[in-house]
Design an enzyme around this catalytic site. Structure first.
Site, PDB file in Angstrom:
ATOM      1  N   HIS A 177       0.980  -1.161  -0.088  1.00  0.00           N
ATOM      2  CA  HIS A 177       0.058   0.265  -0.007  1.00  0.00           C
ATOM      3  C   HIS A 177       0.898   1.150  -0.197  1.00  0.00           C
ATOM      4  CE1 HIS A 177      -3.090   2.884   1.285  1.00  0.00           C
ATOM      5  NE2 HIS A 177      -4.076   1.810   0.980  1.00  0.00           N
ATOM      6  N   ASP A 225      -7.966  -5.225   0.061  1.00  0.00           N
ATOM      7  CA  ASP A 225      -8.453  -6.080  -1.314  1.00  0.00           C
ATOM      8  C   ASP A 225      -8.070  -7.492  -0.945  1.00  0.00           C
ATOM      9  OD1 ASP A 225      -7.479  -3.360  -3.201  1.00  0.00           O
ATOM     10  OD2 ASP A 225      -9.558  -3.816  -2.976  1.00  0.00           O
TER      11      ASP A 225
HETATM   12  C1  SDX Z   1      -6.201   0.266  -2.943  1.00  0.00           C
HETATM   13  O1  SDX Z   1      -4.433   4.577  -1.976  1.00  0.00           O
HETATM   14  C2  SDX Z   1      -5.361   4.106  -1.171  1.00  0.00           C
HETATM   15  O2  SDX Z   1      -5.858   4.530  -0.041  1.00  0.00           O
HETATM   16  C3  SDX Z   1      -5.969   2.842  -1.937  1.00  0.00           C
HETATM   17  C4  SDX Z   1      -6.996   2.024  -1.291  1.00  0.00           C
HETATM   18  C5  SDX Z   1      -8.210   2.803  -1.205  1.00  0.00           C
HETATM   19  O3  SDX Z   1      -8.954   2.440  -0.041  1.00  0.00           O
HETATM   20  O4  SDX Z   1      -8.609   3.614  -1.820  1.00  0.00           O
HETATM   21  O5  SDX Z   1      -6.290   1.410   0.011  1.00  0.00           O
HETATM   22  C6  SDX Z   1      -7.338   0.841  -2.029  1.00  0.00           C
HETATM   23  O6  SDX Z   1      -6.113   0.662  -4.006  1.00  0.00           O
HETATM   24  C7  SDX Z   1      -5.229  -0.795  -2.116  1.00  0.00           C
HETATM   25  C8  SDX Z   1      -4.211  -1.221  -2.979  1.00  0.00           C
HETATM   26  C9  SDX Z   1      -4.657  -2.293  -3.609  1.00  0.00           C
HETATM   27  N1  SDX Z   1      -3.646  -2.572  -5.016  1.00  0.00           N
HETATM   28  C10 SDX Z   1      -2.956  -3.877  -4.826  1.00  0.00           C
HETATM   29  O7  SDX Z   1      -3.207  -4.739  -4.185  1.00  0.00           O
HETATM   30  C11 SDX Z   1      -1.933  -4.014  -6.034  1.00  0.00           C
HETATM   31  C12 SDX Z   1      -0.838  -4.715  -5.434  1.00  0.00           C
HETATM   32  N2  SDX Z   1       0.028  -3.935  -4.680  1.00  0.00           N
HETATM   33  C13 SDX Z   1       0.841  -3.013  -5.534  1.00  0.00           C
HETATM   34  O8  SDX Z   1       0.718  -2.780  -6.890  1.00  0.00           O
HETATM   35  C14 SDX Z   1       1.619  -1.925  -4.637  1.00  0.00           C
HETATM   36  O9  SDX Z   1       1.738  -2.320  -3.480  1.00  0.00           O
HETATM   37  C15 SDX Z   1       0.754  -0.644  -4.717  1.00  0.00           C
HETATM   38  C16 SDX Z   1       0.363  -0.131  -5.969  1.00  0.00           C
HETATM   39  C17 SDX Z   1      -0.682  -0.729  -3.986  1.00  0.00           C
HETATM   40  C18 SDX Z   1       1.542   0.531  -3.855  1.00  0.00           C
HETATM   41  O10 SDX Z   1       2.858   0.655  -4.506  1.00  0.00           O
HETATM   42  P1  SDX Z   1       3.633   1.755  -4.341  1.00  0.00           P
HETATM   43  O11 SDX Z   1       3.436   2.510  -3.119  1.00  0.00           O
HETATM   44  O12 SDX Z   1       3.888   2.768  -5.507  1.00  0.00           O
HETATM   45  O13 SDX Z   1       5.176   0.961  -4.200  1.00  0.00           O
HETATM   46  P2  SDX Z   1       6.123   0.441  -5.652  1.00  0.00           P
HETATM   47  O14 SDX Z   1       5.057   0.000  -6.508  1.00  0.00           O
HETATM   48  O15 SDX Z   1       6.975   1.511  -5.660  1.00  0.00           O
HETATM   49  O16 SDX Z   1       6.692  -0.841  -4.776  1.00  0.00           O
HETATM   50  C19 SDX Z   1       7.599  -0.422  -3.794  1.00  0.00           C
HETATM   51  C20 SDX Z   1       8.667  -1.895  -3.979  1.00  0.00           C
HETATM   52  C21 SDX Z   1       8.877  -2.493  -5.093  1.00  0.00           C
HETATM   53  O17 SDX Z   1       9.897  -3.346  -5.004  1.00  0.00           O
HETATM   54  P3  SDX Z   1      11.514  -2.600  -5.405  1.00  0.00           P
HETATM   55  O18 SDX Z   1      11.475  -1.812  -6.743  1.00  0.00           O
HETATM   56  O19 SDX Z   1      11.661  -1.804  -4.293  1.00  0.00           O
HETATM   57  O20 SDX Z   1      12.336  -3.680  -5.473  1.00  0.00           O
HETATM   58  O21 SDX Z   1       7.707  -2.862  -3.364  1.00  0.00           O
HETATM   59  C22 SDX Z   1       7.589  -3.900  -4.303  1.00  0.00           C
HETATM   60  C23 SDX Z   1       7.748  -3.246  -5.620  1.00  0.00           C
HETATM   61  O22 SDX Z   1       8.030  -4.010  -6.608  1.00  0.00           O
HETATM   62  N3  SDX Z   1       6.015  -4.321  -4.296  1.00  0.00           N
HETATM   63  C24 SDX Z   1       5.161  -5.423  -4.556  1.00  0.00           C
HETATM   64  C25 SDX Z   1       4.130  -5.484  -3.985  1.00  0.00           C
HETATM   65  N4  SDX Z   1       3.924  -3.923  -4.079  1.00  0.00           N
HETATM   66  C26 SDX Z   1       4.845  -3.470  -4.063  1.00  0.00           C
HETATM   67  N5  SDX Z   1       5.975  -6.632  -4.624  1.00  0.00           N
HETATM   68  C27 SDX Z   1       5.109  -7.691  -4.850  1.00  0.00           C
HETATM   69  N6  SDX Z   1       3.971  -7.634  -4.769  1.00  0.00           N
HETATM   70  C28 SDX Z   1       3.310  -6.273  -4.165  1.00  0.00           C
HETATM   71  N7  SDX Z   1       1.923  -6.313  -4.101  1.00  0.00           N
END
Ligand code: SDX
Length: 435
Positions: free
Chosen positions: A306, A363
């Site tokens: 998140h 989620d």
């Molecule tokens: C919602 O914003 C809100 O409040 C949203 C929400 C709401 O109520 O409105 O809470 C609802 O949208 C919840 C989130 C739902 N999305 C997912 O579950 C999709 C999977 N999660 C991600 O894609 C990710 O965690 C995000 C998009 C939610 C947040 O990503 P960020 O903050 O932009 O972080 P990032 O993508 O830059 O990741 C940082 C690191 C990376 O690795 P490195 O490059 O440092 O090696 O963490 C890794 C990412 O690859 N990473 C994950 C991951 N999420 C982040 N690796 C594997 N699985 C994941 N789910």
């Protein structure tokens, strides 16, 4: 003397005011930065950027705290209803008995949509995505509500808000019925918000669906937990559109489109698709987690991570408990829940996830509950939108009430510097890509 930050640029010092929130958060106010220092800030994805000052929802991502108008989500989940939570988010206080009575009566009064709107469903293919239909139908609905477009005064606003929240479920259920070739079921005035939606979704002309109380309660919890979440992608979209002076329907229809994405509201469906894939292919959850960690794979553990929560999402805690409870009450076992728990257990003990502070978000378990209720996967994000609608409306109202400036970010241009027009005969012979 209010607190300031000092920026030193090109040998000049610039003092920038510090804005402090009621929960102690601090922000450097850069609203005069370009005027003072001739430069702007750059923050891809707005990771460190506050777009507004808001009094609606507070999230502490470090501690896993979520409060609607100061009330902890755990208390609202235990004591409130979705209709009451809608009032709280929009008006800032819990409703009086009289306010709740008339607010609920408005939801009943406005639960039907204009008969002309039903004809739109004939134009959508059965395979049309419910989020596309929802967004289209919100704007279509506004065509029948010209009196609500100008939004002059609190009474008109209240009618518009009640109509939008109440009719969203009618539209959602009608799109589902149309997609499965069943007759549309009209709402029943004596049913509460959630029971009426389930009636419209699952009743058939000669047999009313009588939802189990546990199913109604589970849907109520889902809607309350999804009702708002500060400046997430879709809410920020609603505020962006609202800042142009666009009406509430247009702003919320834009919010539906932003919510659709798999990184945001679309994740609840992506989680269940992920769990189903693991189940159907008999994949060991540990192997799947290993694939997610492989930098060469684009796989993500959907429902994990998140932008704000760097600990367990408090909503996920409540949803995980309710998933267990609902399945037990319905005397059902869902193998996907067991897979989800296994994935969580593996991930929370894995340095990859711990180092990146990746935990289950809202989620991760919500889809298991929606499955148990009988909602089809392609409507999971529609349910999220139904829950989020009061939060979007509250933010739309806050933009309007604050007479906010037009949201218009700047950019740093990285394109070609000035160059001359080239006549077509001098441009080479590249063709198109599309078939
Ligand atoms: C919602 O914003 C809100 O409040 C949203 C929400 C709401 O109520 O409105 O809470 C609802 O949208 C919840 C989130 C739902 N999305 C997912 O579950 C999709 C999977 N999660 C991600 O894609 C990710 O965690 C995000 C998009 C939610 C947040 O990503 P960020 O903050 O932009 O972080 P990032 O993508 O830059 O990741 C940082 C690191 C990376 O690795 P490195 O490059 O440092 O090696 O963490 C890794 C990412 O690859 N990473 C994950 C991951 N999420 C982040 N690796 C594997 N699985 C994941 N789910």
């Amino acid at each position: 003397m209010s607190e300031t930050a000092t920026l030193i640029l090109d040998g000049a010092e610039h003092r920038l005011p510090i804005v402090k929130g009621t929960a102690g958060e601090r922000a450097i106010d850069v609203s005069r930065l370009r005027e003072l220092a001739g430069c702007i800030t750059l923050d891809e994805g707005y990771v460190n950027t506050g777009s507004c000052q808001s009094a609606i929802t507070f999230v502490d991502g470090e501690k896993g705290v979520l409060r609607y108008r100061g009330i902890p989500i755990e208390q609202l989940a235990k004591h409130s209803t979705f209709v009451e939570t809608c009032w709280l988010l929009i008006y800032g206080e819990l409703p009086t008995r009289e306010q709740l009575k008339c607010w609920s009566a408005l939801f009943t009064k406005y639960e039907m949509i204009h008969e002309g709107l039903y004809h739109h469903f004939d134009g959508f293919p059965a395979t049309g995505h419910p989020m596309a239909i929802l967004s289209a139908m919100i704007n279509a609905m506004s065509c029948y509500e010209p009196d609500l477009m100008e939004m002059e005064g609190p009474a008109i606003f209240q009618a518009a808000a009640a109509r939008l929240i109440s009719r969203l479920r009618t539209i959602a259920a009608a799109s589902y019925k149309t997609s499965i070739g069943q007759p549309i079921i009209y709402p029943k005035p004596h049913l509460d918000y959630c029971s009426n939606f389930l009636h419209m979704m699952f009743s058939i002309p000669f047999a009313d669906y009588e939802p189990e109380p546990d199913v109604v309660d589970a849907l109520q919890l889902i809607l309350i937990l999804h009702a708002d979440h500060e400046q997430n992608c879709s809410t920020s979209t609603v505020r962006m559109v609202a800042s142009s002076g666009a009406n509430m329907f247009a702003s919320c229809a834009a919010g539906v489109c932003a919510l659709w994405g798999p990184l945001h509201g679309g994740a609840n469906a992506a989680v269940v698709e992920m769990l189903q894939y693991i189940h159907d292919n008999n994949i060991d959850p540990a192997d799947y987690v290993a694939r997610v960690k492989d930098k060469d794979s684009s796989l993500r553990l959907m429902g994990f991570g998140h932008r704000v929560y760097k600990t367990y999402d408090p909503r996920a805690t409540l949803l995980k408990e309710r998933a267990d409870q609902l399945l037990a009450r319905l005397k059902r076992v869902d193998p996907l829940l067991e897979i989800a728990k296994r994935l969580e257990d593996i991930a929370l003990n894995d340095p990859y996830f711990r180092e990146r502070r990746l935990y289950p978000n809202v989620d991760f378990y919500s889809g298991v509950i929606l499955r148990a209720i009988g909602i089809p996967v392609n409507m999971f994000t529609v349910i999220f939108a139904m829950g989020r609608m009061p939060g979007w409306i509250a933010n739309w109202k806050e933009v309007r009430d604050s007479q906010s400036a037009l949201y218009r970010p700047r950019q740093i241009y990285m394109g070609p510097t000035e160059r001359d027009y080239v006549p077509i005969e001098q441009r080479g012979d590249g063709g198109c890509l599309a078939p």
